[in-house]
Design an enzyme around this catalytic site. Sequence first.
Site, PDB file in Angstrom:
ATOM      1  N   ASP A  20       0.847  -1.205   0.000  1.00 11.05           N
ATOM      2  CA  ASP A  20       0.000   0.000   0.000  1.00 11.05           C
ATOM      3  C   ASP A  20       0.880   1.252   0.000  1.00 11.05           C
ATOM      4  OD1 ASP A  20      -2.432   1.350   0.014  1.00 11.05           O
ATOM      5  OD2 ASP A  20      -3.181   0.437   1.845  1.00 11.05           O
ATOM      6  N   CYS A 244      -4.328   4.504  -2.400  1.00 16.04           N
ATOM      7  CA  CYS A 244      -4.671   3.754  -3.604  1.00 16.04           C
ATOM      8  C   CYS A 244      -4.719   4.702  -4.798  1.00 16.04           C
ATOM      9  CB  CYS A 244      -6.020   3.070  -3.426  1.00 16.04           C
ATOM     10  SG  CYS A 244      -6.569   2.258  -4.931  1.00 16.04           S
TER      11      CYS A 244
HETATM   12  N1  COA Z   1      -0.784  -9.331 -13.445  1.00 18.58           N
HETATM   13  C1  COA Z   1      -0.148  -8.858 -14.553  1.00 18.58           C
HETATM   14  N2  COA Z   1      -0.771  -8.511 -15.673  1.00 18.58           N
HETATM   15  C2  COA Z   1      -2.111  -8.676 -15.697  1.00 18.58           C
HETATM   16  C3  COA Z   1      -2.830  -9.178 -14.624  1.00 18.58           C
HETATM   17  C4  COA Z   1      -2.111  -9.508 -13.455  1.00 18.58           C
HETATM   18  N3  COA Z   1      -2.715  -9.953 -12.348  1.00 18.58           N
HETATM   19  N4  COA Z   1      -4.124  -9.230 -14.948  1.00 18.58           N
HETATM   20  C5  COA Z   1      -4.221  -8.766 -16.209  1.00 18.58           C
HETATM   21  N5  COA Z   1      -3.016  -8.431 -16.660  1.00 18.58           N
HETATM   22  C6  COA Z   1      -2.666  -7.840 -17.947  1.00 18.58           C
HETATM   23  C7  COA Z   1      -3.414  -8.412 -19.111  1.00 18.58           C
HETATM   24  O1  COA Z   1      -2.730  -9.525 -19.602  1.00 18.58           O
HETATM   25  C8  COA Z   1      -3.398  -7.249 -20.085  1.00 18.58           C
HETATM   26  O2  COA Z   1      -2.124  -7.142 -20.641  1.00 18.58           O
HETATM   27  P1  COA Z   1      -1.879  -6.555 -22.105  1.00 18.58           P
HETATM   28  O3  COA Z   1      -2.395  -5.134 -22.075  1.00 18.58           O
HETATM   29  O4  COA Z   1      -0.409  -6.651 -22.292  1.00 18.58           O
HETATM   30  O5  COA Z   1      -2.701  -7.435 -22.992  1.00 18.58           O
HETATM   31  C9  COA Z   1      -3.588  -6.059 -19.171  1.00 18.58           C
HETATM   32  O6  COA Z   1      -3.075  -6.461 -17.901  1.00 18.58           O
HETATM   33  C10 COA Z   1      -5.033  -5.642 -19.045  1.00 18.58           C
HETATM   34  O7  COA Z   1      -5.805  -6.714 -18.605  1.00 18.58           O
HETATM   35  P2  COA Z   1      -7.380  -6.804 -18.714  1.00 18.58           P
HETATM   36  O8  COA Z   1      -7.790  -8.174 -18.404  1.00 18.58           O
HETATM   37  O9  COA Z   1      -7.832  -6.191 -20.008  1.00 18.58           O
HETATM   38  O10 COA Z   1      -7.960  -5.959 -17.536  1.00 18.58           O
HETATM   39  P3  COA Z   1      -7.852  -4.454 -17.116  1.00 18.58           P
HETATM   40  O11 COA Z   1      -7.175  -3.574 -18.088  1.00 18.58           O
HETATM   41  O12 COA Z   1      -9.199  -4.080 -16.652  1.00 18.58           O
HETATM   42  O13 COA Z   1      -6.878  -4.580 -15.823  1.00 18.58           O
HETATM   43  C11 COA Z   1      -6.155  -5.364 -13.684  1.00 18.58           C
HETATM   44  C12 COA Z   1      -7.230  -5.412 -14.763  1.00 18.58           C
HETATM   45  C13 COA Z   1      -6.673  -5.998 -12.440  1.00 18.58           C
HETATM   46  C14 COA Z   1      -4.920  -6.105 -14.186  1.00 18.58           C
HETATM   47  C15 COA Z   1      -5.774  -3.894 -13.432  1.00 18.58           C
HETATM   48  O14 COA Z   1      -6.949  -3.160 -13.231  1.00 18.58           O
HETATM   49  C16 COA Z   1      -4.854  -3.710 -12.281  1.00 18.58           C
HETATM   50  O15 COA Z   1      -3.704  -4.130 -12.278  1.00 18.58           O
HETATM   51  N6  COA Z   1      -5.295  -3.011 -11.253  1.00 18.58           N
HETATM   52  C17 COA Z   1      -4.430  -2.668 -10.137  1.00 18.58           C
HETATM   53  C18 COA Z   1      -5.230  -2.684  -8.889  1.00 18.58           C
HETATM   54  C19 COA Z   1      -4.398  -2.201  -7.722  1.00 18.58           C
HETATM   55  O16 COA Z   1      -3.222  -2.502  -7.572  1.00 18.58           O
HETATM   56  N7  COA Z   1      -5.018  -1.403  -6.854  1.00 18.58           N
HETATM   57  C20 COA Z   1      -4.395  -0.912  -5.682  1.00 18.58           C
HETATM   58  C21 COA Z   1      -4.510  -1.885  -4.560  1.00 18.58           C
HETATM   59  S1  COA Z   1      -6.150  -2.114  -3.981  1.00 18.58           S
HETATM   60 ZN    ZN Z   2      -5.156   0.899   1.939  1.00 18.78          ZN
END
Ligand code: COA
Ligand code: ZN
Length: 308
Positions: A20, A244
């Site tokens: 975090d 966040c």
């Molecule tokens: N680890 C690494 N890469 C990931 C992944 C993971 N867990 N999940 C998805 N991806 C990649 C996909 O392969 C895709 O890659 P590309 O652009 O090279 O094809 C890209 O991330 C987008 O994935 P998609 O399934 O289309 O979903 P999205 O764009 O809605 O992203 C998350 C979904 C969850 C990956 C993204 O929203 C994220 O990383 N969020 C971070 C949340 C966070 O850390 N919040 C703070 C803490 S609460």
């Molecule tokens: Zn927090």
Amino acid sequence: LFPYTTLFRSILINEVGLRDGLQNQPSILSTDQKLALFHTLRAAGIRDFEATSFVSPKHVPQLADAAEFLRLLPQDRSLRYTCLIPNERGYERALAAGATGIAVVLSATEGLNQKNIGMSLVQATEVCERVVRRAKDEGLFARAYIAAAFACPFEGLTPPRVLFELLDRMRTAGADELAIADTIGAANPRQVKDVFQEAINRYDDSHVAAHFHDTRGLGTALAWTAAEAGVRRFDSSIAGLGGCPFAPGASGNVATEDLVFMFNDVGFETGIDFNALLAAVGTAATMLQAARGGHIVPWARSRPQAAE
Ligand code: COA
Ligand code: ZN
């Protein structure tokens, strides 16, 4: 799996600074810097860490080294590491990296699930259930965050009924620990008292954790209120780092040094040495400008016996 946690500590402090705390920083620490920070925290007696997250490195480049970092951490049964997991892909990556503990993140509202992990509330709930079940089947420690437990930056107040439905679902799926998270630091002590009293009644203190942010300077007040309601597990971040990137208005977590000082001073056993923790605050401050330090730091540093 981790019986030691309740055996000889009356308050368990889970250091979330490495996840975090770092996920929102404008500068990216090297893996070696993260490891150095970990060792100063460990030297102060911290044994529970949220080590990193297996999210998209495009969304959170600060934690792109998750697998490498996890492999460098000492393997010791007295240490607990969790890694934040947004989806099944993240779970697979964590498993491949040898993770022994995970934390799924489910927001209580439609809006924050969409912004944070690109899923609807229904989808996110199902994904989190599946990941928790798998983790338990495969022998990992599983924690479930309910983010925006009190308020959401997009939808305002979270109804407690919604919060408890989600907590029930996660506990039924097998989550060892339910982390009730005030993600943007918008809760007040009255709400905290009501929610945590109910949570302790339903799930027992061994399964309930409190995660507060200090956005309005109420972090320690909220933590104390939760402790009086029976909570014994608290998340905090060294030097008050944190927030966040996908929840507007979120500022730093309640500082580890503030919680440790408060709980040690009233006679709870945390197993953490406050003066040694000040050294970790110093380490964080040399690495990151945002490491402002907790409210206790100016006083602690001005004491004649202050240790660095
Ligand atoms: N680890 C690494 N890469 C990931 C992944 C993971 N867990 N999940 C998805 N991806 C990649 C996909 O392969 C895709 O890659 P590309 O652009 O090279 O094809 C890209 O991330 C987008 O994935 P998609 O399934 O289309 O979903 P999205 O764009 O809605 O992203 C998350 C979904 C969850 C990956 C993204 O929203 C994220 O990383 N969020 C971070 C949340 C966070 O850390 N919040 C703070 C803490 S609460
Ligand atoms: Zn927090």
